[in-house]
Design an enzyme around this catalytic site. Structure first.
Site, mmCIF file in Angstrom:
data_model
loop_
_atom_site.group_PDB
_atom_site.id
_atom_site.type_symbol
_atom_site.label_atom_id
_atom_site.label_comp_id
_atom_site.label_asym_id
_atom_site.label_seq_id
_atom_site.Cartn_x
_atom_site.Cartn_y
_atom_site.Cartn_z
ATOM 1 N N GLU A 71 0.801 -1.219 0.000
ATOM 2 C CA GLU A 71 0.000 0.000 0.000
ATOM 3 C C GLU A 71 0.840 1.279 0.000
ATOM 4 O OE1 GLU A 71 -3.153 0.586 -0.238
ATOM 5 O OE2 GLU A 71 -3.977 -1.434 -0.142
ATOM 6 N N SER B 298 -30.630 -27.130 50.682
ATOM 7 C CA SER B 298 -29.766 -27.735 51.708
ATOM 8 C C SER B 298 -28.284 -27.486 51.466
ATOM 9 C CB SER B 298 -30.011 -29.251 51.756
ATOM 10 O OG SER B 298 -31.341 -29.533 52.157
#
Length: 782
Positions: free
Chosen positions: A85, A344
């Protein structure tokens, strides 16, 4: 002389022009500030502990973006990006005049754009300040590129590109694109993958590999040829990369541990990348198994599951609901941190504290029989009773009466305070105070707090707050001593797994799992919690709206999933089995006294048991509560050496006295004793010439309405019905059929019992004061 003056004037005008240009540039920069993107209100990504995205949150525009630093991106991608690029990126001031001139000349000669002249700086300028493709727009882009170079520099420009370059759809940034298209982080790209991602932003819609793989491959190969031609990559590497196909992947944002990710994002507002402690491989396994397991459960059922590493207290897997998008199941509600009745599940901490307080040892004699605790009259989950049980069996079987009895002796407020200190915050109904119902679930608790507390059983009694990010502080508190934790863990580890007879299968390869289940009143919550040496797991199943699920309870609904997940935990993790602490020692004890064998005569040892003692303490059997007939314990008296009759202090004639002793069982345990045990705990008859010593005073109870050994049949097709009453007491009387509580009366009030099924039955009447009667009868088939 004139030449020198002319040269000076030109230099002056040049300096003046430069100053004017500079001032103009500064004024333009001030008038048109650089529109740098703000992190506020942007998207975010929550990461697993290895950096893999768990869940991505789009920004306000619906864009998915995973910010990443340049040093965390593969060097191959950075080489391809700059080499293809903008080769002069690190040298030009933001604009490359040569490239612009070349691009303009090619466009004039060919009548179309052949190659771009934009630098990376110019591309970033267009990303942060979009404009039309006009001459005015191009000038604007050039100006923004120069501003970028001035304000953020080369590395800042590169960072903006890495995070915001378009890659098709709603994907921006190389990290998001790498995960979306390749399923891997940008740090692990191959030559072919780096080339693909480098070219994709040129035409993100046209080159998307999930839609146009052939076009994407052609563009990628062009990059590979360029990189080889420039000598940045070797020809061999470029050739091998061209062989690699472009694999189309479906664009789908990751969404694992979705509710945890949402929770972490809410707590870290503004952060773009949020690290978690989740193990993604384990998380995937857990999510798949939870989804498969609950496909057959009732409608509107949801689930929560949490796996924690005991060494660090870091969460490794987190399921907050069954399905985030299921509105019927209220999938948006995170049940890991929801307040629910714990059933429990608090019992192991009660037994641990009772061990530390010297109330019990592992085989202490407790009584599972109908009892009243003031106005509170609890029952067992299956409505049956077991009579005399050890503390270990009472915990394994999750019996309610022994637990309430222990809590009454320990103190509910003290128990609540010690749990809170250890990090288990309980939520009480408005206006309520700690009471005995808490041990059976009459309070609110959260799954993450319970998991943090259960980890104490594998961490020497030290509980911890669950950590979800590496930066979370370590908060640890002791909930019980190391010895008590070891004993409780040993008890729970020996609980048989449903459907797995230990005498038929070799369980040596299994993880050592200590587990406990719980079910709240009305079948609203099913729980299973377990701990191995390395991990602690918590499972909750229920409906978030609190409606009951009849027939669904902890051992049936939550435990199988706990055992399944326990078998899926990583095998490679090395964690030593907790060694028995020096404070714990084996000791043989006897029932009913509960004391060591060597401290009592053999005649007083009705049942011998192997127990664990803590800190050398072997507490005797707890004194009976509210029993008026007799108390458990050793009773010493004199007998006649010839007749064996009991002697009191006041006898009319001289006797050959010798001392004797007897061990009494708790009176409420009497209906469950063997005939031999009843005889051994009965006083010898008093000699006729001796005054009453008061030892034999006890209430006599008699069942009226059916005789022992009777055979009952109905004269019609209706069930057999029997009206019975207890004679000999004014106390409250519980009626048990085959060990299950079926009715309650007071004094001689009658009650009606119905028997629909034929067979043998045992009827027991048990008064509060300890008096009892029992008989057996048969019901014939109709």
């Amino acid at each position: 002389m004139r030449a020198r003056a002319s040269q000076g004037r030109r230099r002056w005008w040049a300096l003046l022009a430069a100053e004017v240009v500079l001032i103009g540039a500064m004024l333009l920069d001030l008038a048109f500030p650089l529109p740098l993107p703000s992190a506020h209100g942007g998207g975010a990504v929550v990461l697993a502990r290895d950096g893999t995205p768990l869940r991505a949150f789009a920004d306000r525009k619906g864009v998915w973006r995973y910010p990443v630093q340049a040093d965390a991106v593969s060097p191959l991608y950075l080489q391809a990006l700059v080499g293809y690029e903008d080769r002069w990126f690190w040298r030009h001031p933001g604009v490359n005049p040569v490239a612009l001139a070349r691009a303009a000349g090619q466009a004039l000669r060919n009548g179309r754009v052949v190659s771009g002249g934009s630098t990376l700086s110019m591309q970033v300028a267009r990303i942060i300040d979009p404009h039309r493709r006009t001459p005015a727009g191009k000038l604007r882009q050039l100006f923004r590129a120069l501003q970028l170079e001035l304000h953020v520099g080369k590395r800042g420009i590169l960072q903006l590109y890495l995070d915001r370059a378009p890659f098709g759809g709603a994907i921006e940034g190389v990290e998001a694109a790498s995960w979306a298209y390749l399923g891997k982080p940008a740090s692990r790209l191959s030559h072919a993958e780096a080339a693909l991602l480098a070219v994709l932003p040129q035409a993100p819609s046209r080159l998307r590999p999930d839609r146009h793989p052939d076009a994407a491959q052609a563009a990628r190969d062009k990059v590979l040829v360029r990189m080889a031609g420039l000598g940045i990559w070797s020809a061999a590497d470029a050739h091998d990369a061209r062989i690699e196909p472009v694999v189309a992947r479906s664009l789908q944002a990751p969404r694992h541990a979705a509710l945890l990710a949402q929770r972490l994002r809410s707590g870290a507002r503004g952060a773009a990348r949020i690290a978690s402690t989740i193990d993604l491989d384990l998380q995937r396994v857990v999510e798949d198994r939870v989804a498969a397991y609950f496909s057959s459960l009732p409608d509107r059922t949801s689930a929560a599951l949490l796996v924690v590493d005991n060494a660090t207290m870091e969460a490794r897997a987190y399921v907050g609901s069954l399905d985030l998008d299921d509105n019927a199941r209220l999938g948006h509600v995170d049940m890991v941190r929801a307040w629910r009745s714990p059933g429990s599940t608090l019992k192991p901490f009660l037994y641990g504290m009772a061990l530390d307080d010297g109330l019990i040892h592992s085989q202490s004699l407790l009584v599972d029989a109908p009892q009243s605790f003031g106005d509170y009259r609890p029952g067992n989950f299956d409505t049956g009773f077991n009579g005399p049980v050890s503390a270990a069996d009472a915990l394994r079987l999750s019996l309610n009466i022994p637990a309430v009895d222990l809590l009454d002796r320990l103190g509910p407020s003290r128990f609540d305070a010690r749990l809170a200190h250890a990090g288990i915050r309980l939520k009480w109904p408005e206006g309520a105070r700690p009471n005995l119902s808490m041990i059976l679930g009459g309070v609110g608790a959260r799954l993450e707090d319970l998991v943090g507390a259960y980890a104490a059983l594998s961490r020497g009694g030290v509980a911890g707050r669950v950590r979800y990010t590496p930066g979370d502080p370590r908060v640890e508190r002791r909930v019980m001593s190391e010895g008590a934790a070891w004993i409780v863990r040993d008890i729970l580890e020996r609980t048989p797994r449903p459907g797995s007879p230990t005498d038929l299968f070799d369980t040596g390869g299994r993880s050592r799992l200590a587990w406990k289940t719980g079910t709240s009143y009305g079948y609203r919550d099913s729980w299973a919690l377990g701990t191995t040496p390395a991990y602690t797991i918590g499972v909750w199943v229920g409906r978030p709206d609190g409606t009951p699920m009849p027939g669904q309870y902890g051992a049936l609904t939550a435990l199988p999933l706990l055992l399944e997940i326990g078998g899926s935990l990583p095998r490679g993790r090395v964690a030593g089995i907790p060694r028995r602490p020096a404070s714990v020692a084996p000791v043989d004890i006897c029932w009913p006294l509960g004391t060591p064998v060597h401290l009592q005569p053999a005649a007083l040892c009705h049942r011998r048991m192997a127990a664990w003692s803590l800190d050398g303490t072997v507490p005797p059997t707890l004194p009976e509560r509210q029993a008026r007939a007799w108390n458990a314990g050793r009773e010493d008296f004199d007998i006649d050496a010839v007749t064996g009759q009991r002697l009191s202090a006041d006898c009319q004639r001289p006797h050959s006295r010798r001392p004797a002793a007897m061990a009494r069982w708790p009176v409420l345990a009497a209906p469950w004793l063997t005939p031999r045990e009843r005889e051994a705990s009965s006083l010898p008859p008093l000699a006729p010439d001796c005054a009453d010593d008061g030892r034999a005073r006890t209430m006599a109870l008699h069942i009226e309405g059916v005789r022992d050994g009777a055979t009952l049949a109905s004269g019609s097709h209706a069930p057999v019905r029997v009206d019975v009453r207890a004679l000999g007491t004014d106390d409250s009387v519980r009626w048990l059929v085959d060990g299950r509580l079926v009715a309650e009366t007071r004094g001689a009030t009658a009650t009606s019992l119905t028997f629909a099924e034929p067979g043998e039955h045992v009827l027991t009447a048990l008064a509060d004061g300890g008096a009892w009667d029992r008989l057996g009868f048969s019901v014939l088939a109709r």
